[in-house]
Design an enzyme around this catalytic site. Structure first.
Site, PDB file in Angstrom:
ATOM      1  N   THR A  95       0.858  -1.183   0.000  1.00 27.31           N
ATOM      2  CA  THR A  95       0.000   0.000   0.000  1.00 27.31           C
ATOM      3  C   THR A  95       0.891   1.229   0.000  1.00 27.31           C
ATOM      4  O   THR A  95       1.939   1.244   0.641  1.00 27.31           O
ATOM      5  CB  THR A  95      -1.044  -0.020   1.135  1.00 27.31           C
ATOM      6  OG1 THR A  95      -2.067   0.942   0.844  1.00 27.31           O
ATOM      7  CG2 THR A  95      -0.465   0.279   2.497  1.00 27.31           C
TER       8      THR A  95
ATOM      9  N   CYS B 146      -3.064   7.654   7.717  1.00 27.32           N
ATOM     10  CA  CYS B 146      -3.625   6.303   7.645  1.00 27.32           C
ATOM     11  C   CYS B 146      -2.638   5.302   8.239  1.00 27.32           C
ATOM     12  O   CYS B 146      -1.444   5.561   8.330  1.00 27.32           O
ATOM     13  CB  CYS B 146      -3.912   5.913   6.203  1.00 27.32           C
ATOM     14  SG  CYS B 146      -5.123   6.962   5.373  1.00 27.32           S
TER      15      CYS B 146
ATOM     16  N   HIS C  21      -5.469  -0.916   4.811  1.00 36.35           N
ATOM     17  CA  HIS C  21      -5.096   0.509   4.778  1.00 36.35           C
ATOM     18  C   HIS C  21      -6.223   1.265   5.490  1.00 36.35           C
ATOM     19  O   HIS C  21      -7.264   1.563   4.899  1.00 36.35           O
ATOM     20  CB  HIS C  21      -4.945   0.942   3.319  1.00 36.35           C
ATOM     21  CG  HIS C  21      -4.482   2.359   3.128  1.00 36.35           C
ATOM     22  ND1 HIS C  21      -3.543   2.703   2.190  1.00 36.35           N
ATOM     23  CD2 HIS C  21      -4.826   3.513   3.729  1.00 36.35           C
ATOM     24  CE1 HIS C  21      -3.333   4.019   2.237  1.00 36.35           C
ATOM     25  NE2 HIS C  21      -4.124   4.521   3.153  1.00 36.35           N
TER      26      HIS C  21
END
Lengths: 164, 205
Positions: free
Chosen positions: A25, A31, A48
């Site tokens: 990711t 995040c 994520h």
């Protein structure tokens, strides 16, 4: 899925990998990139996570990959359905940065630390040990998990690549 | 995501005009700072999946210079001024006489200068928008980051995050010499702000 396959996990998304495939990711800021790994079966999972709690959701169709409290059980479900055993899983995570330091900023701007905290709580709830983390700071990260080795690598603009 | 119940096309046009007025003023300010013409493309208004927003500036991992500020007041939102590395170097050289960093190591002074430029441009964007709408809108102190576009822009998506997986972006590209992109102005109003903007502009909800 074969060795060398790269599975991309988007923002507010989750996926699992086996047979040596990599999960990746990109551009994590506030995040959190959470990974789970079963070292016997060599199955990896990655989420994520964008927001701490689905309590604040106002969307019609809840995207369960987006919130820490819903992403962890879903990732667990996906992995155990492939044969992974909850008691064997280990967790690693990165992200949760505070990209911008705004003076007098509202609580929403502290979302990174809150995401980290909520993810840890969800892991604790399922008694999954968090073996290593690279969280906080004020910089972005791209992360990869190998479903072969469970090695979690983290790349940032400032610090290059490190493995945990 | 269904953001607007009625007249979606018309509302998108209105938001395009909002971007036009704001960014037009900011382009004039930039042109004054640089003492040369700065053009802008017609703003685009689109409801985009989160990841597609970073694609506008080269993808989630592309390293960009971004000045972020929060818009406070009647119609809150998030604003980014994203400038490409080469124009940033030219601005620092031309405007301030700095021999800007060859690599990505910007000095405190260079970052502070870029931050101030972002502040001036965002201020002119917002003040023209406030005049146009009659709404009170004020920027917070800006903050600058040189980092991956995905990491930076996700900060502007949190308010939309609780509603769905798309965000409405008002994107204006600055051009130099009618072709090369200098940078972008991104305005991402909070989901609650649209009704206030439309009401202020006399658009039926």
């Amino acid at each position: 899925m074969t060795e060398g396959t790269l599975i991309k996990v988007g923002m507010a998304d989750l996926n699992i990998a086996e047979g040596g495939a990599m999960l990746r990711t990109t551009g994590l800021g506030s995040c959190v990139g959470l990974t789970l790994f079963d070292p016997i079966l060599r199955i990896g999972g990655m989420a994520h996570i964008m927001l701490p709690s689905s309590d604040i959701a106002r969307e019609g169709q809840l995207n369960i990959a987006k919130y820490a409290d819903t992403a962890v059980p879903e990732l667990l479900r996906r992995m155990t359905s492939k044969g992974a055993v909850t008691g064997r899983l280990i967790a690693k995570m990165a992200g949760g940065a505070q990209m911008f330091a705004l003076v007098g900023a509202a609580d929403t701007m502290r979302i990174g630390p809150r995401n980290v905290e909520a993810t840890k709580q969800a892991l604790e709830y399922f008694s999954i040990p968090l073996v290593s983390e690279d969280t906080g700071g004020n910089y972005g990260r791209t992360v990869e998990l190998s479903s072969q080795t469970g090695v979690f690598s983290i790349r940032s603009v400032q610090f290059g690549v490190k493995e945990i | 995501m269904n953001l607007f119940k009625n007249d979606a096309d018309f509302k998108m046009d209105v938001l395009r005009e909002v971007g036009n007025i704001g960014a037009g003023n900011a382009a004039t300010a930039l042109s004054t700072l640089l003492n040369k013409p700065v053009d802008m493309a017609v703003p685009t208004v689109s409801l985009l999946p989160f990841e597609a927003i970073a694609e506008r500036v080269g993808g989630t991992e592309a390293v960009v210079i971004a000045i972020f500020l929060r818009v406070e007041g009647d119609a809150p939102g998030n604003m980014f001024f994203i400038i490409n590395k080469e124009p940033a170097r030219r601005i620092l050289q031309g405007l301030l006489g700095f021999n800007a960093a060859e690599n990505d190591n910007y000095s405190e002074l260079e970052l502070s200068a870029l931050n101030e430029i972002g502040n001036i441009l965002a201020g002119s964007y917002l003040s023209s928008l406030a005049d146009f709408t009659g709404l009170h809108m004020s920027p917070t102190v800006p903050s600058l980051a040189v980092d991956m576009a995905g990491a930076i822009l996700s900060y502007g998506l949190l308010q939309f995050g609780t509603m769905g997986d798309d965000a409405l972006l008002i994107d204006t590209t600055f051009l130099e010499g009618h072709q090369e992109a200098e940078g972008h102005f991104f305005l991402i109003p909070d989901p609650e702000s649209f009704d206030k903007l439309f009401r202020a502009l006399g658009v039926p909800l």
